[in-house]
Design a protein around this motif. Structure first.
Motif, PDB file in Angstrom:
ATOM      1  N   SER A  20     -16.382  -8.636   7.838  1.00 29.02           N
ATOM      2  CA  SER A  20     -17.129  -7.956   6.786  1.00 29.02           C
ATOM      3  C   SER A  20     -18.320  -7.187   7.353  1.00 29.02           C
ATOM      4  O   SER A  20     -18.670  -6.116   6.850  1.00 29.02           O
ATOM      5  CB  SER A  20     -17.586  -8.949   5.721  1.00 29.02           C
ATOM      6  OG  SER A  20     -18.444  -9.917   6.279  1.00 29.02           O
ATOM      7  N   THR A  21     -18.921  -7.692   8.428  1.00 27.04           N
ATOM      8  CA  THR A  21     -20.056  -6.992   9.049  1.00 27.04           C
ATOM      9  C   THR A  21     -19.610  -5.638   9.585  1.00 27.04           C
ATOM     10  O   THR A  21     -20.259  -4.618   9.343  1.00 27.04           O
ATOM     11  CB  THR A  21     -20.654  -7.840  10.190  1.00 27.04           C
ATOM     12  OG1 THR A  21     -21.001  -9.126   9.674  1.00 27.04           O
ATOM     13  CG2 THR A  21     -21.862  -7.184  10.789  1.00 27.04           C
ATOM     14  N   SER A  22     -18.504  -5.609  10.295  1.00 28.44           N
ATOM     15  CA  SER A  22     -17.978  -4.352  10.838  1.00 28.44           C
ATOM     16  C   SER A  22     -17.616  -3.377   9.728  1.00 28.44           C
ATOM     17  O   SER A  22     -17.936  -2.189   9.798  1.00 28.44           O
ATOM     18  CB  SER A  22     -16.747  -4.608  11.709  1.00 28.44           C
ATOM     19  OG  SER A  22     -17.093  -5.345  12.848  1.00 28.44           O
ATOM     20  N   ARG A  23     -16.937  -3.886   8.693  1.00 30.41           N
ATOM     21  CA  ARG A  23     -16.580  -3.022   7.567  1.00 30.41           C
ATOM     22  C   ARG A  23     -17.831  -2.445   6.921  1.00 30.41           C
ATOM     23  O   ARG A  23     -17.870  -1.261   6.567  1.00 30.41           O
ATOM     24  CB  ARG A  23     -15.753  -3.790   6.523  1.00 30.41           C
ATOM     25  CG  ARG A  23     -14.326  -4.027   6.942  1.00 30.41           C
ATOM     26  CD  ARG A  23     -13.451  -4.531   5.796  1.00 30.41           C
ATOM     27  NE  ARG A  23     -13.988  -5.673   5.081  1.00 30.41           N
ATOM     28  CZ  ARG A  23     -13.808  -6.941   5.438  1.00 30.41           C
ATOM     29  NH1 ARG A  23     -13.103  -7.238   6.515  1.00 30.41           N
ATOM     30  NH2 ARG A  23     -14.307  -7.927   4.723  1.00 30.41           N
ATOM     31  N   GLY A  24     -18.858  -3.275   6.783  1.00 30.14           N
ATOM     32  CA  GLY A  24     -20.105  -2.816   6.185  1.00 30.14           C
ATOM     33  C   GLY A  24     -20.782  -1.738   7.001  1.00 30.14           C
ATOM     34  O   GLY A  24     -21.276  -0.743   6.457  1.00 30.14           O
ATOM     35  N   LEU A  25     -20.811  -1.903   8.320  1.00 27.88           N
ATOM     36  CA  LEU A  25     -21.439  -0.903   9.192  1.00 27.88           C
ATOM     37  C   LEU A  25     -20.690   0.426   9.139  1.00 27.88           C
ATOM     38  O   LEU A  25     -21.305   1.495   9.087  1.00 27.88           O
ATOM     39  CB  LEU A  25     -21.496  -1.417  10.630  1.00 27.88           C
ATOM     40  CG  LEU A  25     -22.455  -2.574  10.887  1.00 27.88           C
ATOM     41  CD1 LEU A  25     -22.262  -3.125  12.297  1.00 27.88           C
ATOM     42  CD2 LEU A  25     -23.892  -2.144  10.665  1.00 27.88           C
ATOM     43  N   ILE A  26     -19.381   0.362   9.136  1.00 24.88           N
ATOM     44  CA  ILE A  26     -18.584   1.588   9.073  1.00 24.88           C
ATOM     45  C   ILE A  26     -18.757   2.257   7.708  1.00 24.88           C
ATOM     46  O   ILE A  26     -18.935   3.473   7.623  1.00 24.88           O
ATOM     47  CB  ILE A  26     -17.102   1.297   9.383  1.00 24.88           C
ATOM     48  CG1 ILE A  26     -16.961   0.878  10.852  1.00 24.88           C
ATOM     49  CG2 ILE A  26     -16.224   2.502   9.076  1.00 24.88           C
ATOM     50  CD1 ILE A  26     -15.618   0.297  11.216  1.00 24.88           C
ATOM     51  N   THR A  31     -11.790  -0.521   1.452  1.00 27.29           N
ATOM     52  CA  THR A  31     -11.718  -1.450   2.578  1.00 27.29           C
ATOM     53  C   THR A  31     -10.694  -2.547   2.286  1.00 27.29           C
ATOM     54  O   THR A  31     -10.348  -2.793   1.131  1.00 27.29           O
ATOM     55  CB  THR A  31     -13.089  -2.108   2.871  1.00 27.29           C
ATOM     56  OG1 THR A  31     -13.494  -2.881   1.740  1.00 27.29           O
ATOM     57  CG2 THR A  31     -14.145  -1.063   3.178  1.00 27.29           C
ATOM     58  N   ALA A  32     -10.242  -3.165   3.352  1.00 27.28           N
ATOM     59  CA  ALA A  32      -9.324  -4.297   3.250  1.00 27.28           C
ATOM     60  C   ALA A  32      -9.731  -5.320   4.303  1.00 27.28           C
ATOM     61  O   ALA A  32     -10.265  -4.962   5.348  1.00 27.28           O
ATOM     62  CB  ALA A  32      -7.885  -3.851   3.471  1.00 27.28           C
ATOM     63  N   ASN A  43      -7.716  -7.291   6.008  1.00 28.12           N
ATOM     64  CA  ASN A  43      -6.760  -7.404   7.112  1.00 28.12           C
ATOM     65  C   ASN A  43      -5.674  -6.350   6.956  1.00 28.12           C
ATOM     66  O   ASN A  43      -5.619  -5.633   5.953  1.00 28.12           O
ATOM     67  CB  ASN A  43      -6.170  -8.822   7.175  1.00 28.12           C
ATOM     68  CG  ASN A  43      -5.469  -9.209   5.887  1.00 28.12           C
ATOM     69  OD1 ASN A  43      -4.548  -8.529   5.448  1.00 28.12           O
ATOM     70  ND2 ASN A  43      -5.910 -10.301   5.271  1.00 28.12           N
ATOM     71  N   GLY A  44      -4.811  -6.254   7.949  1.00 26.16           N
ATOM     72  CA  GLY A  44      -3.767  -5.239   7.950  1.00 26.16           C
ATOM     73  C   GLY A  44      -2.754  -5.404   6.835  1.00 26.16           C
ATOM     74  O   GLY A  44      -2.263  -4.419   6.283  1.00 26.16           O
ATOM     75  N   VAL A  45      -2.431  -6.638   6.483  1.00 21.61           N
ATOM     76  CA  VAL A  45      -1.472  -6.887   5.410  1.00 21.61           C
ATOM     77  C   VAL A  45      -2.023  -6.354   4.090  1.00 21.61           C
ATOM     78  O   VAL A  45      -1.338  -5.645   3.341  1.00 21.61           O
ATOM     79  CB  VAL A  45      -1.121  -8.390   5.317  1.00 21.61           C
ATOM     80  CG1 VAL A  45      -0.272  -8.684   4.096  1.00 21.61           C
ATOM     81  CG2 VAL A  45      -0.414  -8.857   6.590  1.00 21.61           C
ATOM     82  N   ASP A  46      -3.287  -6.666   3.801  1.00 20.83           N
ATOM     83  CA  ASP A  46      -3.917  -6.168   2.576  1.00 20.83           C
ATOM     84  C   ASP A  46      -4.043  -4.643   2.605  1.00 20.83           C
ATOM     85  O   ASP A  46      -3.882  -3.984   1.580  1.00 20.83           O
ATOM     86  CB  ASP A  46      -5.296  -6.791   2.383  1.00 20.83           C
ATOM     87  CG  ASP A  46      -5.236  -8.261   1.997  1.00 20.83           C
ATOM     88  OD1 ASP A  46      -4.135  -8.751   1.661  1.00 20.83           O
ATOM     89  OD2 ASP A  46      -6.297  -8.921   2.031  1.00 20.83           O
ATOM     90  N   ALA A  47      -4.319  -4.085   3.773  1.00 21.39           N
ATOM     91  CA  ALA A  47      -4.423  -2.629   3.902  1.00 21.39           C
ATOM     92  C   ALA A  47      -3.086  -1.972   3.568  1.00 21.39           C
ATOM     93  O   ALA A  47      -3.045  -0.983   2.826  1.00 21.39           O
ATOM     94  CB  ALA A  47      -4.863  -2.244   5.311  1.00 21.39           C
ATOM     95  N   LEU A  48      -1.996  -2.505   4.079  1.00 20.49           N
ATOM     96  CA  LEU A  48      -0.674  -1.940   3.787  1.00 20.49           C
ATOM     97  C   LEU A  48      -0.367  -1.985   2.296  1.00 20.49           C
ATOM     98  O   LEU A  48       0.158  -1.016   1.734  1.00 20.49           O
ATOM     99  CB  LEU A  48       0.419  -2.689   4.555  1.00 20.49           C
ATOM    100  CG  LEU A  48       0.608  -2.304   6.007  1.00 20.49           C
ATOM    101  CD1 LEU A  48       1.652  -3.204   6.664  1.00 20.49           C
ATOM    102  CD2 LEU A  48       1.001  -0.849   6.138  1.00 20.49           C
TER     103      LEU A  48
END
Length: 114
Positions: free
Chosen positions: A2-8, A22-23, A25-30
Motif C-alpha cells: 500500500s505504501t508503494s501504491r500510495g507513493l505512485i 489500484t489493485a 495484487n496481479g489477480v485483482d488487477a486482471l
C-alpha cells in the motif's frame, strides 16, 4: 504494498493524472482490467499471488489487454528480469527507489508527454 501504491498515486496526481485505479495484487488487477480497460499499467514486480511478469504475460495474452502500456517497477532490476519483461512486451521499467521525475520520464517514454 500500500505504501508503494500510495507513493505512485501521489506522483501521478502531481503530474495531473486523475483517473487512477489500484489493485492489491496481479489477480485483482486482471479482474479489474477485464471490466475497466486502461491505457497504462504500472506494476510492481514483487506482488502476492502473481508477480509483475506473470501479470504482463496475462495482459499480452488477452485480446482486450494485449496493447495496454506496461511499466514494471522493481527493486530487483536484474538483467534476467528485464530481458524476460522485454520478451513479454514490457514497454518500460523503473528501478526502486526512484524520484518523481524518473517516474514521469518513464511514463512519458511510453504514453507521450503528460
Amino acid at each position: 504494498m500500500s505504501t508503494s501504491r500510495g507513493l505512485i498515486t501521489q506522483a501521478l496526481d502531481a503530474f495531473g493524472v486523475r483517473n487512477v485505479s489500484t489493485a492489491e495484487n496481479g489477480v485483482d488487477a486482471l479482474k479489474s482490467l477485464a471490466t475497466h480497460p486502461v491505457h497504462l499499467v504500472i506494476s510492481d514486480y514483487n506482488m502476492p499471488e502473481m508477480d509483475g511478469l506473470k501479470l504482463l504475460h496475462q495482459l499480452r495474452s488477452g485480446p482486450k489487454t494485449k496493447g495496454v502500456g506496461f511499466i514494471l517497477i522493481t527493486g530487483r532490476a536484474e538483467q534476467q528480469i528485464i530481458d524476460h519483461g522485454k520478451k513479454l512486451g514490457m514497454n518500460n521499467y523503473l528501478k526502486k527507489p526512484f524520484e518523481q521525475a524518473a517516474l514521469r520520464n518513464c511514463i512519458e517514454a511510453v504514453v507521450g508527454r503528460l
